[in-house]
Design a protein around this motif. Sequence first.
Motif, PDB file in Angstrom:
ATOM      1  N   SER A   1       0.808  -1.094   0.009  1.00  0.00           N
ATOM      2  CA  SER A   1      -0.030   0.112   0.160  1.00  0.00           C
ATOM      3  C   SER A   1       0.925   1.280  -0.011  1.00  0.00           C
ATOM      4  CB  SER A   1      -0.986   0.028   1.224  1.00  0.00           C
ATOM      5  OG  SER A   1      -0.007   0.110   2.505  1.00  0.00           O
ATOM      6  N   ALA A   2       0.364   2.398  -0.702  1.00  0.00           N
ATOM      7  CA  ALA A   2       1.062   3.520  -0.697  1.00  0.00           C
ATOM      8  C   ALA A   2       0.778   4.410   0.634  1.00  0.00           C
ATOM      9  CB  ALA A   2       0.641   4.395  -1.791  1.00  0.00           C
ATOM     10  N   THR A   3       1.827   5.207   0.933  1.00  0.00           N
ATOM     11  CA  THR A   3       1.784   6.009   2.263  1.00  0.00           C
ATOM     12  C   THR A   3       2.626   7.354   2.076  1.00  0.00           C
ATOM     13  OG1 THR A   3       1.765   6.192   4.544  1.00  0.00           O
ATOM     14  CG2 THR A   3       3.395   5.089   3.346  1.00  0.00           C
ATOM     15  N   GLU A   4       2.170   8.449   2.679  1.00  0.00           N
ATOM     16  CA  GLU A   4       3.048   9.526   2.602  1.00  0.00           C
ATOM     17  C   GLU A   4       2.837  10.345   3.935  1.00  0.00           C
ATOM     18  OE1 GLU A   4       0.007  12.453   0.263  1.00  0.00           O
ATOM     19  OE2 GLU A   4       1.647  11.536  -0.729  1.00  0.00           O
ATOM     20  N   SER A   5       3.723  11.172   4.240  1.00  0.00           N
ATOM     21  CA  SER A   5       3.559  12.057   5.181  1.00  0.00           C
ATOM     22  C   SER A   5       2.994  13.265   4.891  1.00  0.00           C
ATOM     23  CB  SER A   5       5.229  12.412   6.103  1.00  0.00           C
ATOM     24  OG  SER A   5       5.662  11.125   6.412  1.00  0.00           O
ATOM     25  N   ALA A   6       2.213  13.964   5.836  1.00  0.00           N
ATOM     26  CA  ALA A   6       1.719  15.029   5.611  1.00  0.00           C
ATOM     27  C   ALA A   6       2.228  16.304   6.602  1.00  0.00           C
ATOM     28  CB  ALA A   6       0.040  15.093   6.049  1.00  0.00           C
ATOM     29  N   TYR A   7       2.532  17.413   5.816  1.00  0.00           N
ATOM     30  CA  TYR A   7       3.350  18.486   6.523  1.00  0.00           C
ATOM     31  C   TYR A   7       2.532  19.829   6.522  1.00  0.00           C
ATOM     32  CZ  TYR A   7       7.398  15.241   6.263  1.00  0.00           C
ATOM     33  OH  TYR A   7       7.971  14.369   6.376  1.00  0.00           O
ATOM     34  N   GLY A   8       2.697  20.795   7.310  1.00  0.00           N
ATOM     35  CA  GLY A   8       1.866  22.080   7.536  1.00  0.00           C
ATOM     36  C   GLY A   8       3.232  22.915   7.859  1.00  0.00           C
ATOM     37  N   GLN A   9       2.695  24.003   8.294  1.00  0.00           N
ATOM     38  CA  GLN A   9       3.758  25.237   8.880  1.00  0.00           C
ATOM     39  C   GLN A   9       3.349  25.941  10.094  1.00  0.00           C
ATOM     40  OE1 GLN A   9       4.313  27.210   5.198  1.00  0.00           O
ATOM     41  NE2 GLN A   9       2.873  28.958   5.686  1.00  0.00           N
ATOM     42  N   ILE A  10       4.207  26.376  10.778  1.00  0.00           N
ATOM     43  CA  ILE A  10       3.968  27.263  11.931  1.00  0.00           C
ATOM     44  C   ILE A  10       4.471  28.381  11.849  1.00  0.00           C
ATOM     45  CG2 ILE A  10       4.215  27.668  14.569  1.00  0.00           C
ATOM     46  CD1 ILE A  10       4.091  24.557  14.819  1.00  0.00           C
ATOM     47  N   GLU A  11       3.772  29.668  11.917  1.00  0.00           N
ATOM     48  CA  GLU A  11       4.447  30.998  11.770  1.00  0.00           C
ATOM     49  C   GLU A  11       4.636  31.472  13.270  1.00  0.00           C
ATOM     50  OE1 GLU A  11       2.110  33.446   9.274  1.00  0.00           O
ATOM     51  OE2 GLU A  11       1.896  32.098   7.842  1.00  0.00           O
ATOM     52  N   VAL A  12       6.038  31.797  13.385  1.00  0.00           N
ATOM     53  CA  VAL A  12       6.295  32.644  14.609  1.00  0.00           C
ATOM     54  C   VAL A  12       6.495  34.168  14.263  1.00  0.00           C
ATOM     55  CG1 VAL A  12       8.011  33.019  16.598  1.00  0.00           C
ATOM     56  CG2 VAL A  12       7.424  30.707  15.361  1.00  0.00           C
ATOM     57  N   PRO A  13       5.506  35.101  14.492  1.00  0.00           N
ATOM     58  CA  PRO A  13       5.560  36.624  14.104  1.00  0.00           C
ATOM     59  C   PRO A  13       6.487  37.189  15.226  1.00  0.00           C
ATOM     60  CG  PRO A  13       3.599  36.274  15.134  1.00  0.00           C
ATOM     61  CD  PRO A  13       4.428  34.742  15.020  1.00  0.00           C
ATOM     62  N   ILE A  14       7.311  38.261  14.372  1.00  0.00           N
ATOM     63  CA  ILE A  14       8.221  38.859  15.347  1.00  0.00           C
ATOM     64  C   ILE A  14       7.560  40.234  15.639  1.00  0.00           C
ATOM     65  CG2 ILE A  14      10.512  40.089  15.233  1.00  0.00           C
ATOM     66  CD1 ILE A  14      10.518  36.913  15.188  1.00  0.00           C
ATOM     67  N   HIS A  15       7.472  40.573  16.993  1.00  0.00           N
ATOM     68  CA  HIS A  15       6.782  41.693  17.562  1.00  0.00           C
ATOM     69  C   HIS A  15       7.968  42.662  17.993  1.00  0.00           C
ATOM     70  CE1 HIS A  15       2.995  39.529  17.481  1.00  0.00           C
ATOM     71  NE2 HIS A  15       3.626  38.415  17.954  1.00  0.00           N
TER      72      HIS A  15
END
Length: 269
Positions: A47-61
């Motif tokens: 069976s095929a499989t894959e990882s899923a990725y997103g992102q986190i933003e760290v804003p500079i204040h």
Amino acid sequence: EVIKGIVEFSPIRQAARVGSTSSGEVILPKRTGRPTANWVGETEDRSATESAYGQIEVPIHEAACYVDVSQRLLEDSAVNVEAEVAFDLAEEFGRLEAAAFNAGDGNKKPLGIMSAAGVAYTPTGNASTLGTNPADTVIDAFYALPVFYRNRGVWLMNSKTIAAVRKLKDGSTGAYLWQPGLAAGDPATILGRPLIEDPTMPDVGSGAEPILFGDIATAYRIYDRVALSLMRDPYSQATKGLVRFHARRRTGGALVLAEALRKIKCATS
């Protein structure tokens, strides 16, 4: 000598992972789904499989302020007033950012480690204490974390909560959960993990979260853009005999891995 009162800081910066950046925000990739594998027979289809990725933003204040000092004081003082101003401003920015790293709401300031969503908690079952059996509550929170984070974890609480926890004993052995450092300068431990005092943590009380445990270095990231910029302005207030010092600092912080932390939360009633 300049007489000063003590200023207490949150130690989140010392416990978190700190980096620097040259941009207005930091983008961190995050795995949101893991690949899956299955046991198969010798000639069975895979069976095929894959990882899923997103992102986190760290804003500079940005934090900023200014202070006016009389020209006469700068000229006549027995101490270096300009150096004292720089020290005091650095101290104030440290206090301000420390409070934000702990409990900031993310509005023009970092989102604090205690304000971020997603951190699981162990309930005390009581609004005014750490539970019917507080030692069990602490032990439950400790073992609720996966062993990888637990073995890198630190305890975070204020002095009042530390006073309460220092009195707790294991119900089966009668041994104190709190243990002093083995050598001078070593941190005290609870269940073998270091204890850090944080004056910005809340007291035990209704709905409060007075204790945090976990791998803060993995869970929370801090990025600095401008450490401390101090500009001396002898002109704009010259008619009043004042010198104005402008100070600013740019930094950001965010929770990046909630599963590495565990809170102890008091009941609301």
